[in-house]
Scaffold this motif. Structure first.
Motif, PDB file in Angstrom:
ATOM      1  N   GLY A  14       0.999  -1.090  -0.013  1.00  0.00           N
ATOM      2  CA  GLY A  14      -0.085   0.047   0.025  1.00  0.00           C
ATOM      3  C   GLY A  14       0.933   1.170   0.029  1.00  0.00           C
ATOM      4  N   LEU A  15       0.372   2.247   0.538  1.00  0.00           N
ATOM      5  CA  LEU A  15       1.103   3.532   0.764  1.00  0.00           C
ATOM      6  C   LEU A  15       2.588   3.348   1.249  1.00  0.00           C
ATOM      7  CD1 LEU A  15      -1.849   6.000   1.533  1.00  0.00           C
ATOM      8  CD2 LEU A  15      -0.750   5.774  -0.774  1.00  0.00           C
ATOM      9  N   GLY A  16       2.520   2.497   2.411  1.00  0.00           N
ATOM     10  CA  GLY A  16       3.715   2.121   2.855  1.00  0.00           C
ATOM     11  C   GLY A  16       4.971   1.686   1.866  1.00  0.00           C
ATOM     12  N   ASN A  17       4.593   1.103   0.978  1.00  0.00           N
ATOM     13  CA  ASN A  17       5.453   0.812   0.041  1.00  0.00           C
ATOM     14  C   ASN A  17       5.740   1.758  -1.068  1.00  0.00           C
ATOM     15  OD1 ASN A  17       3.784  -1.594   0.954  1.00  0.00           O
ATOM     16  ND2 ASN A  17       5.411  -2.676   0.081  1.00  0.00           N
ATOM     17  N   ILE A  18       4.792   2.320  -1.586  1.00  0.00           N
ATOM     18  CA  ILE A  18       5.047   3.216  -2.839  1.00  0.00           C
ATOM     19  C   ILE A  18       5.346   4.700  -2.178  1.00  0.00           C
ATOM     20  CG2 ILE A  18       3.842   4.179  -4.791  1.00  0.00           C
ATOM     21  CD1 ILE A  18       2.184   1.625  -4.305  1.00  0.00           C
TER      22      ILE A  18
END
Ligand code: PFF
Length: 464
Positions: free
Chosen positions: A24-28
């Motif tokens: 999710g946003l954590g990765n991107i």
């Protein structure tokens, strides 16, 4: 809770569902800005080292606890040992803290997606020089957008509204199906954008070197604090989520293999996202430390500039932000679903009522985060804006605390054998020795050290 507990149909079902929540946003969004800020290659190295040791051990332990008890986190710990019921509650606080600010960022993504579709791509790439006193400062479209009151609030409401609707009507299954098709598209696009910026933007190769070559002089305890918080966040660890996933897992599925696959997938996407963002920022700023340390806005400033230089960049940008939006939604939905089911179980509320309560709490905590660069820019907690504070409190304080108590719980209360036996149901647990050593000795000591450094640094007792 009902007596029938649904389970995943097969191994792939489990891995994909867990990966859908993890990616999710954590990765991107989060991983690239942390990598840029904390020294590039050295951050990457520390992150990978922590991922295959701590990350792996904690992930298999959580999944095994969930499958063994067949319960979600709130009840699983207490089921195994009454004295540890509080740990389930503590773990449940984490998603409650994360969801509101996660949705503020989800709102930024929604805004950028709509902007690209409605023809404002050019405006979003603008970075202006502005005279502030006797200094010239660079002001991006993103800075201007977050400095308004209504826009971040509006998009926050849109994002959390969509999340709530999906949770309310219980149509996650449909969304998950869509995301399974779109996940490969997201990965392909990330690779394409990374290659495009590396091969066409002058100076990007130096950025690739910054991202890949560890510079040990840039190492500090904060690199480890940040990498560990990111690891928990990205893999949805230390917040009870993997326990819940484990409780849905069938007995004939190999926990060790599944955990390795989820990790590989999650870290792979983060690595690629870093490759897409870090070299481009490096090239645009000439390696300026200030630009690299920019923080949460990094992706929103850099990527529109990369898209602007591409032929067909508007369309590619629109598809890209749509993919990120969907990845963010699958994560926010699983966050909200977790909280809603906690309220349903604990307070015996119906789904509708529980959704409403979660929405109200999220609004109360999310609004200050959305206004952190505008109306409430002057309100700081420990020197941080609300969004940064919630991020810090959950990732650097609460999650390490939950992780620490979980390792102590596994190592000295139920004993590693309980987890090993559960994992060995499907054959030999290959990393058994490594797991025991990490859970019993390395993890408790290291997590404690990291936690203390994070607290001291926040209290400004030490500067690290
Ligand atoms: N792991 C997600 C991410 O990296 O964006 C964040 C997250 C999603 C945490 C869902 C927890 C969760 F339940």
């Amino acid at each position: 809770m009902g007596s029938t507990r649904s389970s995943f149909t097969g191994k792939l079902g489990f891995v994909l569902a867990a990966a859908g929540s993890a990616v999710g946003l954590g990765n991107i969004w989060r991983f690239p800005y942390l990598a840029a800020k904390y020294g590039g290659g050295i951050f990457l190295l520390v992150y990978v080292a922590l991922s295959v040791t701590f990350g792996f051990s904690l992930m298999v332990a959580e999944i095994a606890i969930g499958r063994k008890t067949g319960k979600s986190a709130v009840q699983a710990f207490g089921d195994l040992d009454k004295r540890f019921s509080f740990l389930g509650l503590l773990a449940s606080v984490v998603p409650i803290l994360i969801l509101p600010y996660y949705s503020v960022i989800g709102g930024w993504v929604t805004k950028y997606f709509v902007g690209f579709v409605s023809g404002s791509a050019q405006d979003m790439a603008v970075v202006e020089s502005v005279q502030v006193g006797d200094k010239v400062e660079l002001v991006s479209y993103f800075d201007k957008y977050t400095a308004t009151v209504t826009e971040p609030l509006f998009w926050f409401a849109v994002f959390i509204g969509i999340t709530a609707l999906v949770v309310l009507f219980g149509v996650e299954k449909g969304i998950e199906k869509v995301s399974k098709v779109l996940m490969p598209v997201l990965i392909a696009l990330t690779v394409f954008i990374a290659c495009y910026s590396i091969f066409t933007i002058d100076g990007a190769w130096d950025g690739v070197a910054y991202y890949l070559k560890p510079d040990f002089s840039k190492f500090s305890i904060m690199t480890v604090v940040a990498a560990m918080g990111q690891l928990f966040y990205s893999m949805s660890l230390a917040m009870g989520i993997m326990i819940t996933f484990g409780s849905y897992m069938k007995k004939d599925i190999n926990i060790e293999k599944s955990a390795k696959q989820i990790e590989l997938f999650d870290t792979g996407v983060a690595f690629l996202a870093g490759l897409m963002v870090v070299p481009a920022v490096f090239a645009f700023s000439g390696g300026d430390e200030k630009a690299l340390g920019q923080g949460p806005g990094l992706m929103f400033v850099t990527l529109p500039r990369v898209f602007e230089t591409m032929t067909g960049g508007t369309i590619i940008g629109a598809i890209f932000f749509l993919m990120v939006l969907l990845a963010a939604l699958t994560s926010s939905i699983s966050l909200m679903e977790t909280i809603v089911s906690i309220f349903m179980d604990k307070f015996k509320l119906g789904r509708k009522m529980s959704c409403l309560v979660v929405l109200v709490i999220s609004a109360l905590l999310g609004v200050p985060s959305a206004l952190g660069s505008s109306a409430w820019a002057n309100v700081k907690i420990l020197g941080m804006q609300f969004l940064d504070f919630f991020d810090f409190a959950s990732n650097s304080i609460l999650m390490p605390i939950v992780a620490l108590i979980t390792t102590i719980f596994v190592a000295y209360i139920i004993k590693p054998k309980a987890v090993i036996d559960e994992i060995s149901l499907t054959g030999k647990f290959k990393w058994k020795k490594l797991f025991s050593v990490i859970i019993c000795y390395v993890a408790p000591i290291c997590i404690l050290a990291i936690l203390v450094s994070a607290i001291l640094s926040a209290a400004k007792v030490i500067s690290i």
